[in-house]
Design a protein around this motif. Sequence first.
Motif, mmCIF file in Angstrom:
data_model
loop_
_atom_site.group_PDB
_atom_site.id
_atom_site.type_symbol
_atom_site.label_atom_id
_atom_site.label_comp_id
_atom_site.label_asym_id
_atom_site.label_seq_id
_atom_site.Cartn_x
_atom_site.Cartn_y
_atom_site.Cartn_z
ATOM 1 N N GLU A 164 1.049 -1.870 0.026
ATOM 2 C CA GLU A 164 -0.066 0.293 -0.173
ATOM 3 C C GLU A 164 0.998 1.229 -0.005
ATOM 4 O OE1 GLU A 164 -3.209 0.032 -1.053
ATOM 5 O OE2 GLU A 164 -2.353 -1.852 -0.787
ATOM 6 N N SER A 165 1.903 1.324 0.882
ATOM 7 C CA SER A 165 2.918 2.696 1.454
ATOM 8 C C SER A 165 3.570 2.746 -0.563
ATOM 9 C CB SER A 165 3.349 2.344 2.378
ATOM 10 O OG SER A 165 5.071 1.714 1.769
ATOM 11 N N LEU A 166 3.911 1.089 -0.547
ATOM 12 C CA LEU A 166 5.011 1.818 -1.914
ATOM 13 C C LEU A 166 3.838 2.164 -3.231
ATOM 14 C CD1 LEU A 166 6.609 -1.847 -1.882
ATOM 15 C CD2 LEU A 166 7.827 0.583 -2.353
ATOM 16 N N VAL A 167 2.723 1.576 -3.597
ATOM 17 C CA VAL A 167 1.817 2.344 -4.365
ATOM 18 C C VAL A 167 1.710 3.434 -4.142
ATOM 19 C CG1 VAL A 167 -0.704 2.073 -5.064
ATOM 20 C CG2 VAL A 167 0.849 -0.237 -4.782
ATOM 21 N N GLU A 168 1.580 4.337 -3.417
ATOM 22 C CA GLU A 168 1.089 5.608 -2.744
ATOM 23 C C GLU A 168 2.403 6.119 -3.571
ATOM 24 O OE1 GLU A 168 -1.108 8.394 -0.906
ATOM 25 O OE2 GLU A 168 -1.580 6.625 -1.385
ATOM 26 N N ASP A 169 3.495 5.847 -2.965
ATOM 27 C CA ASP A 169 4.889 6.162 -2.749
ATOM 28 C C ASP A 169 5.253 6.172 -4.926
ATOM 29 O OD1 ASP A 169 4.998 7.290 -0.361
ATOM 30 O OD2 ASP A 169 6.203 5.384 -0.431
ATOM 31 N N LEU A 170 4.814 5.420 -5.840
ATOM 32 C CA LEU A 170 5.443 5.051 -6.655
ATOM 33 C C LEU A 170 4.514 5.741 -6.980
ATOM 34 C CD1 LEU A 170 7.146 2.337 -5.905
ATOM 35 C CD2 LEU A 170 8.523 4.778 -7.292
#
Lengths: 243, 393
Positions: A114-120
């Motif tokens: 979830e946080s990688l989807v957000e960041d990238l």
Amino acid sequence: MIEVKALSKSFGKVKAVKEVSFVAPDNQVTALLGANGAGKTTSLRMIYSLITPESGEVMIDGINPQKEPEKARKLLGVLPDSRGLYLRLTARENIQYFGRLHGMSESQINSRIESLVEDLRMQDFIDRKTDGFSQGQRVKVAIARALVHDPQNIILDEPTNGLDVMSTRGVRSFLRKEKARGKCILFSSHVMQEVAAVSDEILIVNDGRVCASGTEKQLMEQTNMNSLEDAFVHIVTNGEGHE
Amino acid sequence: MSNQIFTVAKKEIKDNLRDRKTVMSSIFMGAVFMPVLFVVLMNFITNMQKDKAEAQLKVSVQGTANATSLVKFFKSKGAEIKEFNGDARQAIIDKDEEAVLVIPDTFAEQFEKGVPAKVELYYDKTAKGATNVTQSRITALLAEYSSNIGMTRLQLRGVSPMLLRAVMVEDHDVSTAQSKGAMVMTFLPYVLIIGLFLGSMYLAIDTMAGEKERNSLEPLLLNPIKRSNLLIGKLIATITFGIITMFATIAAFKVAMPFMPLADLGMTVDFGLKNVSILVLVLAPLTVMAASLQTIVATYSKSFKEAQTYVNLLMFIPMIPSMALMFMPIKEKLWMMATPVLSQNLIINQIMRGETVSTISIIAAIVGSLFVGLVLALIAIKLYKRESLLFSG
């Protein structure tokens, strides 16, 4: 922190890497800048213990990857030169696979994704099969996959190779964010603007050696040049400055 | 960490099940296509043989006028005589006639004198299909006619025709109904073993050479997993596909069995629970060998296509004993039962012939195949650990 001491490797008669030493500390972006074939990829491959050095030593947060490869890999996130995805799996499944290989729990994997989807910015394609992805989408998935275990040390081999402006900017801002989180980031590139844009420390690699190092400003001062490109050419040609 | 092994195996199975091409070519081709082909071929062959053997014999004869009694004899035996004019040899070469009987002008004269009267029979021994049935039926009728005439002549001279029979042969064919049919079924072991090789082939190629071709091998190797565990996971996935195909093939044969003209061949193949269990028991260990062998070969290739070429060559391995056994019936020895592929062939043949398969044979087949399979798996692991793995090819 990545420490490299007198690393050497030859393939047959060709000495690809000669006595390379440097330190890439935490909270900093360190760049290996060099032409194609200068020995960047081979050096990186020895650091992430894909190939064995002939001599020299590598330490990842005090762990020797030659002696404890599995332990060192847990501390490392690597985007290698080859970054193929599994085309029949979705982007999420690709990332999950690597998370499981890292021994993470399903809930850890999901919250990290979830946080990688957000960041990238992968919202649009995270649940699509990766077959037919654009170059930029593929690199984002490959980075997310490599960093699923949120490692302290991040190695990227030519991360923005073949990317368009928007994707390149996305990757750069992601690297800055990771640096702000106190990570040690080491990447290789042959693109001057790229290196100038994100790195704190630049190591110029030529013919298998590190022949100069410093910030962009320091390198320009050392060579009396007013651009990184001119400084680079000056250094690798011993001041002869080929056109 | 055995969890990692299953993570790898699960991912490879899921990944490949999504590839319709893999599923079609391994499971469908191996399991469904082969038994159907088997049924069609067997029906075709038996019907052709039966038709020829039962149909009225048609004999093309040149010079019927030269031997009226011979022609009469043929007719009395139910043969239809067709007058033939022209070049007998050419007619055979042109495939206009299956066999031509030529009665020369000299026949009557030689017959009168009591010297062997010559007739000529033209046919092509290498011709395909049921031509040979026609030829052998004509030859048999000629021999019968010849011996009838000979006996009459001896009797006329007061000699017992029995004197001519120095030896009398009495046939005792001990082949059972099943063993006759087994002749036709000799390629069943081959089909079952090939099916199992086909099942694991695509997985071996995809998990090894495919990984290289997609450029996903290097990132994969950077995970904190031992290369041996990585390879074991991939092998488990490959073996799983081999086993699925094996079960599917056996099931398909069980379904196809009633459609095979087994009764016409005078055979009853016992494909009951006991024999099916034996098949599963002896074939399953072979999947380890097939998967390891294919994996080893695929490790050396850098692209899918290259691997496909080499792995396809491995298909000859299951053919070797099947072919050899078709031509030389050999008595089973224990070492044969411990030799992978050969043992499976022998045991399937025994089942087809209705013989009891001994427990020791089954154990020898399982142990022998597993041993060879595990040795090959170790070699595959060793090769996977090489540094040059990434750069080979």
